[in-house]
Design a protein around this motif. Sequence first.
Motif, PDB file in Angstrom:
ATOM      1  N   ARG A  84      44.176   5.996  61.591  1.00 23.43           N
ATOM      2  CA  ARG A  84      42.744   5.671  61.541  1.00 23.43           C
ATOM      3  C   ARG A  84      42.429   4.761  60.357  1.00 23.43           C
ATOM      4  O   ARG A  84      41.462   4.016  60.375  1.00 23.43           O
ATOM      5  CB  ARG A  84      41.915   6.952  61.457  1.00 23.43           C
ATOM      6  N   ILE A  85      43.245   4.814  59.332  1.00 23.29           N
ATOM      7  CA  ILE A  85      43.109   3.931  58.179  1.00 23.29           C
ATOM      8  C   ILE A  85      43.848   2.620  58.439  1.00 23.29           C
ATOM      9  O   ILE A  85      43.329   1.533  58.201  1.00 23.29           O
ATOM     10  CB  ILE A  85      43.663   4.615  56.911  1.00 23.29           C
ATOM     11  N   GLU A  86      45.063   2.742  58.930  1.00 22.71           N
ATOM     12  CA  GLU A  86      45.952   1.590  59.074  1.00 22.71           C
ATOM     13  C   GLU A  86      45.517   0.613  60.162  1.00 22.71           C
ATOM     14  O   GLU A  86      45.503  -0.604  59.932  1.00 22.71           O
ATOM     15  CB  GLU A  86      47.373   2.094  59.366  1.00 22.71           C
ATOM     16  N   GLN A  89      42.817  -2.003  59.376  1.00 19.22           N
ATOM     17  CA  GLN A  89      43.325  -2.956  58.386  1.00 19.22           C
ATOM     18  C   GLN A  89      44.296  -3.944  59.031  1.00 19.22           C
ATOM     19  O   GLN A  89      44.265  -5.141  58.735  1.00 19.22           O
ATOM     20  CB  GLN A  89      44.016  -2.220  57.242  1.00 19.22           C
ATOM     21  N   LEU A  90      45.144  -3.431  59.921  1.00 21.23           N
ATOM     22  CA  LEU A  90      46.069  -4.317  60.622  1.00 21.23           C
ATOM     23  C   LEU A  90      45.315  -5.302  61.505  1.00 21.23           C
ATOM     24  O   LEU A  90      45.702  -6.468  61.623  1.00 21.23           O
ATOM     25  CB  LEU A  90      47.065  -3.514  61.463  1.00 21.23           C
ATOM     26  N   ASP A  91      44.233  -4.845  62.113  1.00 22.69           N
ATOM     27  CA  ASP A  91      43.464  -5.746  62.963  1.00 22.69           C
ATOM     28  C   ASP A  91      42.849  -6.887  62.151  1.00 22.69           C
ATOM     29  O   ASP A  91      42.845  -8.035  62.601  1.00 22.69           O
ATOM     30  CB  ASP A  91      42.376  -5.003  63.743  1.00 22.69           C
ATOM     31  N   LEU A  92      42.347  -6.588  60.956  1.00 24.28           N
ATOM     32  CA  LEU A  92      41.814  -7.660  60.100  1.00 24.28           C
ATOM     33  C   LEU A  92      42.900  -8.671  59.754  1.00 24.28           C
ATOM     34  O   LEU A  92      42.663  -9.884  59.791  1.00 24.28           O
ATOM     35  CB  LEU A  92      41.216  -7.068  58.824  1.00 24.28           C
ATOM     36  N   LEU A  93      44.101  -8.189  59.435  1.00 26.64           N
ATOM     37  CA  LEU A  93      45.219  -9.084  59.134  1.00 26.64           C
ATOM     38  C   LEU A  93      45.603  -9.893  60.372  1.00 26.64           C
ATOM     39  O   LEU A  93      45.857 -11.097  60.283  1.00 26.64           O
ATOM     40  CB  LEU A  93      46.418  -8.288  58.606  1.00 26.64           C
ATOM     41  N   TYR A  94      45.631  -9.245  61.517  1.00 26.21           N
ATOM     42  CA  TYR A  94      45.948  -9.937  62.772  1.00 26.21           C
ATOM     43  C   TYR A  94      44.964 -11.083  63.021  1.00 26.21           C
ATOM     44  O   TYR A  94      45.369 -12.196  63.378  1.00 26.21           O
ATOM     45  CB  TYR A  94      45.915  -8.942  63.935  1.00 26.21           C
ATOM     46  N   ARG A  95      43.691 -10.826  62.830  1.00 27.73           N
ATOM     47  CA  ARG A  95      42.672 -11.864  63.052  1.00 27.73           C
ATOM     48  C   ARG A  95      42.890 -13.046  62.109  1.00 27.73           C
ATOM     49  O   ARG A  95      42.674 -14.192  62.492  1.00 27.73           O
ATOM     50  CB  ARG A  95      41.276 -11.283  62.863  1.00 27.73           C
ATOM     51  N   GLY A 167      55.738   5.196  57.935  1.00 25.74           N
ATOM     52  CA  GLY A 167      54.507   5.581  57.265  1.00 25.74           C
ATOM     53  C   GLY A 167      53.506   4.443  57.277  1.00 25.74           C
ATOM     54  O   GLY A 167      53.757   3.356  57.805  1.00 25.74           O
ATOM     55  N   LEU A 168      52.367   4.704  56.670  1.00 22.43           N
ATOM     56  CA  LEU A 168      51.278   3.750  56.624  1.00 22.43           C
ATOM     57  C   LEU A 168      51.685   2.510  55.829  1.00 22.43           C
ATOM     58  O   LEU A 168      52.270   2.628  54.761  1.00 22.43           O
ATOM     59  CB  LEU A 168      50.074   4.432  55.961  1.00 22.43           C
ATOM     60  N   VAL A 169      51.392   1.323  56.379  1.00 17.59           N
ATOM     61  CA  VAL A 169      51.588   0.068  55.658  1.00 17.59           C
ATOM     62  C   VAL A 169      50.236  -0.618  55.513  1.00 17.59           C
ATOM     63  O   VAL A 169      49.362  -0.469  56.367  1.00 17.59           O
ATOM     64  CB  VAL A 169      52.604  -0.891  56.335  1.00 17.59           C
ATOM     65  N   THR A 170      50.094  -1.359  54.442  1.00 11.96           N
ATOM     66  CA  THR A 170      48.849  -2.076  54.182  1.00 11.96           C
ATOM     67  C   THR A 170      49.064  -3.567  54.429  1.00 11.96           C
ATOM     68  O   THR A 170      50.211  -4.042  54.453  1.00 11.96           O
ATOM     69  CB  THR A 170      48.400  -1.869  52.727  1.00 11.96           C
TER      70      THR A 170
END
Length: 187
Positions: A84-86, A89-95, A167-170
């Motif tokens: 739910r956190i990751e 954030q990944l979607d923002l990076l993808y965009r 695990g979670l990546v930023t």
Amino acid sequence: MKRALLALLTALLAVSGCSSAHDSHGTYVFTDPTEPGTVIPAADRLPAGTFTGDLLDGGTIGTDDLKGKVSLLNFWASWCGPCRIESPQLDLLYRELKSTGVEFVGVDTKDARSNAQSFVHDFKITYPIVFDEQGEIAIRLGDLPARGLPFSVLLDKAGKVAAVYVGLVTPKDLQGPLDSLTAEQKR
């Protein structure tokens, strides 16, 4: 005693560098995670196993569709707290990176389709999402560590495993590796 030994082995895996073995076909088989922010040296990478999966919104995607692109495969589930956190954030990076040819694919695993659809809608995820209720894609790609979520796999342009992050990546963890792999892609 068994719990202490298991805890020790888990800790050793967590701090070790990434290594891999290969199966009889010369494809990647997971043995250890990659340290966040790093990639497996190009000469040491092995091809990922192949998969084709059904997308939540219709159609299919698979390893053949990702060839020639740097790709991040992120394994998640709607019930996974760190996801739910990751995922947002990944979607923002993808965009940010979509126009560079980098591909992101979410792999919803061990989940209910309706829960996955709600998650994607609620968090406004725009990258393609494969629905993999049985968790088969992780096995096909290289016997990946599907015992815990989230985890992510980076593939280079040749479809070789460049990293497996457990695990979670930023976005900060991914920026250097994605830049490095994208630069390789231009050569």
